[in-house]
Design an enzyme around this catalytic site. Structure first.
Site, PDB file in Angstrom:
ATOM      1  N   THR A 109     -17.477   8.977-108.650  1.00  0.00           N
ATOM      2  CA  THR A 109     -18.749   8.487-109.188  1.00  0.00           C
ATOM      3  C   THR A 109     -19.678   8.136-108.030  1.00  0.00           C
ATOM      4  OG1 THR A 109     -18.278   6.104-109.110  1.00  0.00           O
ATOM      5  CG2 THR A 109     -17.397   7.326-110.991  1.00  0.00           C
ATOM      6  N   ALA A 136     -17.766  15.881 -95.568  1.00  0.00           N
ATOM      7  CA  ALA A 136     -17.116  16.483 -96.751  1.00  0.00           C
ATOM      8  C   ALA A 136     -15.749  17.052 -96.373  1.00  0.00           C
ATOM      9  CB  ALA A 136     -18.016  17.533 -97.396  1.00  0.00           C
ATOM     10  N   LEU A 159     -14.894  18.927 -93.877  1.00  0.00           N
ATOM     11  CA  LEU A 159     -14.658  19.146 -92.444  1.00  0.00           C
ATOM     12  C   LEU A 159     -13.701  18.092 -91.894  1.00  0.00           C
ATOM     13  CD1 LEU A 159     -18.361  19.717 -91.285  1.00  0.00           C
ATOM     14  CD2 LEU A 159     -16.676  21.463 -91.888  1.00  0.00           C
ATOM     15  N   LYS A 176     -22.574   7.139 -93.063  1.00  0.00           N
ATOM     16  CA  LYS A 176     -21.467   7.914 -92.502  1.00  0.00           C
ATOM     17  C   LYS A 176     -21.033   7.319 -91.160  1.00  0.00           C
ATOM     18  CE  LYS A 176     -22.690  12.136 -94.935  1.00  0.00           C
ATOM     19  NZ  LYS A 176     -23.480  13.380 -94.932  1.00  0.00           N
TER      20      LYS A 176
END
Lengths: 379, 379
Positions: free
Chosen positions: B111, B175, B177, B246
Site C-alpha cells: 500500500t 526497486a 536493483l 531513499k
C-alpha cells in the site's frame, strides 16, 4: 597447535571442538593473497563474537589442524608445528568435523588447485559447506557441476541429503560485485534471462581502454604487466580463457548444460605465439600492432570502439572482441572495471547492470567473506 | 471465501490453516499495480510446489481472509464475499496466524498508507515477517525505525525475541536493483562506506537527459507526464522528497541516526508554485525555462551536465542538482535509469555501481517477491 599427526583420527573431532562451542568453524585451504586477506577481514568483523573460528588451514605444502578452534588472528600462516599437506588425511578430519552437528563447518578453497576443486563434492556430501573464489570446480565437466549442485541441494529444488551443506561461489564472476547473486535472484523470482553481456576481465578492459586512447597493442600489454594487472603469463588473460570460464559458470548457474568446448572463444594470442616462451612472445608482439591499430581505426569509423565481451544468449556463449558504441557503457569502460548487463523479460528495455573492480585481494576476500557468512546463516 | 466476520476470532488460525500444511503463508495488503503483479509472479514461480499460499488480502476498502490458504491465482482482487477493511480485526487475525508455528507467515505491505506502515512493528513483534516496497515505515521518526530493527532482530546483533520474524525492504531504493542488499553485504563484511551517490529518481533522470538535449524544462516535464513516468502530481517527483526518503533509508540502514529534517534537499518546484493547483503549476512552469537553460549552458561550459544526485558522506545527506562530468556515468544516464555508486575502504578507486530501471510494477514486484522468498528462507 597442530594435532594432525599426534592424535588418533577417530577421536579428532570430539576432542578438537569442545561440545559447548557452537560457533561456526572454518577450514581455509590456501593462505595466499585472497586467503590471507580473508583471515584479516574475518578478524576485523563488526560482530567478532559470532564470527567463525578457524579449525585448520593449509597451503599446497603444509597444513595445521587446531586442537581448539582459533580466532583468525591466531592463525600463523607459516604453520609452525604444521605437517606436510596430506589431503586424504585432511578430508577424513573434515568429514568427521562435519558430523559434529553443534556448529556449522565451512571449507574455504582459496587455492588455484584442480585437485582441491575435485574434493568439493565429497565435502558437500559429508555435510561440510564449501565457499570458493576458484573457478576450477565449476568448470570441470558438466557431470561434476551437477554433482556439486545435487550435493548442495540446489538441483531441481530437491533437498540435500544432509540438509545443511551449501555451496557458495559468488566471487567466481566479478569478485565482490553482485553478479551471480543478481542472476540468482532474477531466476528465483521467475524472470527469463534473454541475454547476459559482460566485460569480465579487468586486464582486457584496461587493454582496450588503452587501444582506444591510441596506444599500440604491445605497449598496452607491457603496461598492464608493469602495473601488476596481468597474470604471471599475460597470455592467460589474452587467451580469453578466464572470461570463458566466468561465462561457463553463469550459463550453468542458469541451468544450461554446457561443456567448455561448446563456447566460442576468440583468443588474442596470435596462433604463432602460443607455444613460445613468454619473453619471445613479448618480443614478437609488436609485429601485430598494425593489425590492432587498423581494427581500432575501423571501429572508430563506425562511432564504435573495441571491447572484449562475453555474451550469453539463446543457450549459447560467445567470448570475443566486439565493436561497441563509443558512447555506451561497454565503450566507456575505464581502468580495470568489469561490467555485467542483464537483459530479461522484466528488464526488457534498459538492462540491469553492475560495474566496478572485478578483481583484487580486498574485494575478492570480502566477497568470499560474504559467502562464508551466508553459508553459516543457511546452515 | 472470507470468514472474517463469520467465524469466532479465537478459532480462526487453527481452522484456517490445516495443521499438516507447512507451506509459507502470505497476507497481501494492497492489490494495486505492484500487489497485483506480485500475485501473478507468485503464481508463475518456477517452484510452485513450495510457493507461499495466500491467507488473505485487502485494499484500503475491502478485505478477505481465506478459510484455507489459496494459490495466488485464486485471489479475486475484487474480493467477492469480502468485508470492509477493519485493521484492528485484521491485526488480531494476523497475530494469531503468526502464533501458528508450523508455517512461516509473511505480511506484504504494497500500500501507500502511513497507517499500515505503523502496524509493521506490531506485526514483527508478533512473529510475522514483513516485506514492503513502501518507504513510509522506514522514514517515520528514527525511534520507529529502531523499533522495527529491534523487532526484526537486526539491531546491535541482538536476537529477535520471537526468533523468526524478519523485515525486508530491498525495493525501497532502486526497486529490483541490488542496492540495499549490496550496501548490507559491504557493511556485514566490515567494509567502511566512504560515500554513496545516487541518481535515484527515474523521472528526474529522464528530465535532465532532456535538458541535456536542449529541451526547455517545462517541455521535459510535460513529456515525463505524457509518458506516464511522473506521479499524479509531478511536483511529488520535482520536490526531491522521493529521493530524500531513499537516502534516509540508506543512511539509517548504515546505522546513522537521522531525521528527515537533517537532510539538505533542493526542490525543483519554484517557491511561488508550491501551493497552486497542478494546472496553474504547469501553466506557469515555462516562466522558469530560461533559468534552467542558463544553468544547463553554464554546466556545459565546464564540460559538465546537470543531474539530480543524492549524496551520503560523513554522516550527512544532501539531495540536489549537481554539475557532473558530461562523460561520467552520472552525466550519461539515459531513459529513466537509476544509478547508485558505492565508494568504500575496499572500493577506494573505482566505485561499485548498480544501474538500471528503478521503478515500474514488474521489476518492483520481482524485488518484493525476492524479499518474500528471503523471508521464508530466514524463518
Amino acid at each position: 597447535m597442530s594435532t594432525l599427526t599426534k592424535q588418533p583420527l577417530a577421536d579428532a573431532p570430539a576432542e578438537t571442538v569442545p561440545k559447548n562451542d557452537d560457533r561456526p568453524r572454518l577450514f581455509l585451504a590456501g593462505v595466499g593473497s585472497v586467503g590471507g586477506t580473508l583471515l584479516r577481514q574475518l578478524q576485523a568483523l563488526p560482530d567478532a563474537q559470532t564470527a567463525p573460528r578457524v579449525i585448520g588451514a593449509c597451503t599446497e605444502r603444509r597444513a595445521a589442524w587446531y586442537d581448539a578452534p582459533r580466532p583468525p588472528a591466531e592463525v600463523d600462516e607459516a604453520f609452525p608445528g604444521g605437517v606436510p599437506t596430506d589431503w586424504p588425511r585432511l578430508l577424513e578430519h573434515l568429514e568427521k568435523a562435519a558430523a559434529h552437528a553443534d556448529a556449522p563447518l565451512v571449507f574455504v578453497d582459496a587455492t588455484d588447485s584442480v585437485e582441491v576443486a575435485r574434493y568439493h563434492a565429497r565435502l558437500l556430501e559429508a555435510g561440510c559447506s564449501v565457499v570458493t573464489p576458484s573457478k576450477h570446480a565449476l568448470t570441470q565437466e558438466q557431470a561434476y557441476f551437477d554433482r556439486l549442485q545435487r550435493a548442495a541441494g540446489n538441483h531441481d529444488g530437491q533437498d540435500s541429503s544432509s540438509g545443511t551443506a551449501t555451496y557458495h561461489y559468488e566471487t567466481t564472476a566479478g569478485a565482490g560485485l553482485p553478479v551471480l547473486s543478481t542472476l540468482r535472484d532474477l531466476l528465483r523470482t521467475g524472470d527469463r534471462i534473454e541475454r547476459v553481456r559482460g566485460a569480465a576481465s579487468g586486464t582486457l578492459s584496461f587493454l582496450f581502454s588503452r587501444l582506444r586512447e591510441g596506444d599500440p597493442f604491445s605497449a598496452a600489454v607491457e603496461d598492464a604487466i608493469a602495473r601488476g594487472y596481468a597474470e604471471p603469463d599475460v597470455r592467460t588473460d589474452l587467451s580469453g580463457e578466464d572470461v570463458a570460464r566466468k561465462f561457463l559458470i553463469l550459463g550453468r548457474t542458469m541451468g544450461l548444460t554446457l561443456e567448455r568446448d561448446d563456447l566460442d572463444v576468440e583468443s588474442l594470442v596470435p596462433e604463432a605465439l602460443r607455444d613460445v616462451s613468454l619473453d619471445t612472445f613479448l618480443d614478437e608482439l609488436p609485429r601485430f600492432d598494425d593489425e590492432w591499430a587498423e581494427r581500432t581505426r575501423a571501429a572508430r569509423e563506425n562511432d564504435a570502439t573495441l571491447q572484449y565481451v562475453g555474451r550469453l544468449a539463446g543457450g549459447h556463449i560467445r567470448v570475443a572482441v566486439e565493436e561497441v558504441p563509443a558512447d555506451a557503457p561497454f565503450g566507456l569502460l575505464s581502468g580495470t572495471d568489469n561490467l555485467f548487463e542483464f537483459q530479461t523479460a522484466r528488464y526488457d528495455g534498459a538492462p540491469l547492470s553492475v560495474r566496478g573492480p572485478g578483481a583484487g585481494p580486498q574485494v575478492t576476500a570480502a566477497g568470499v567473506l560474504a559467502d562464508v557468512l551466508a553459508a553459516v546463516r543457511d546452515a
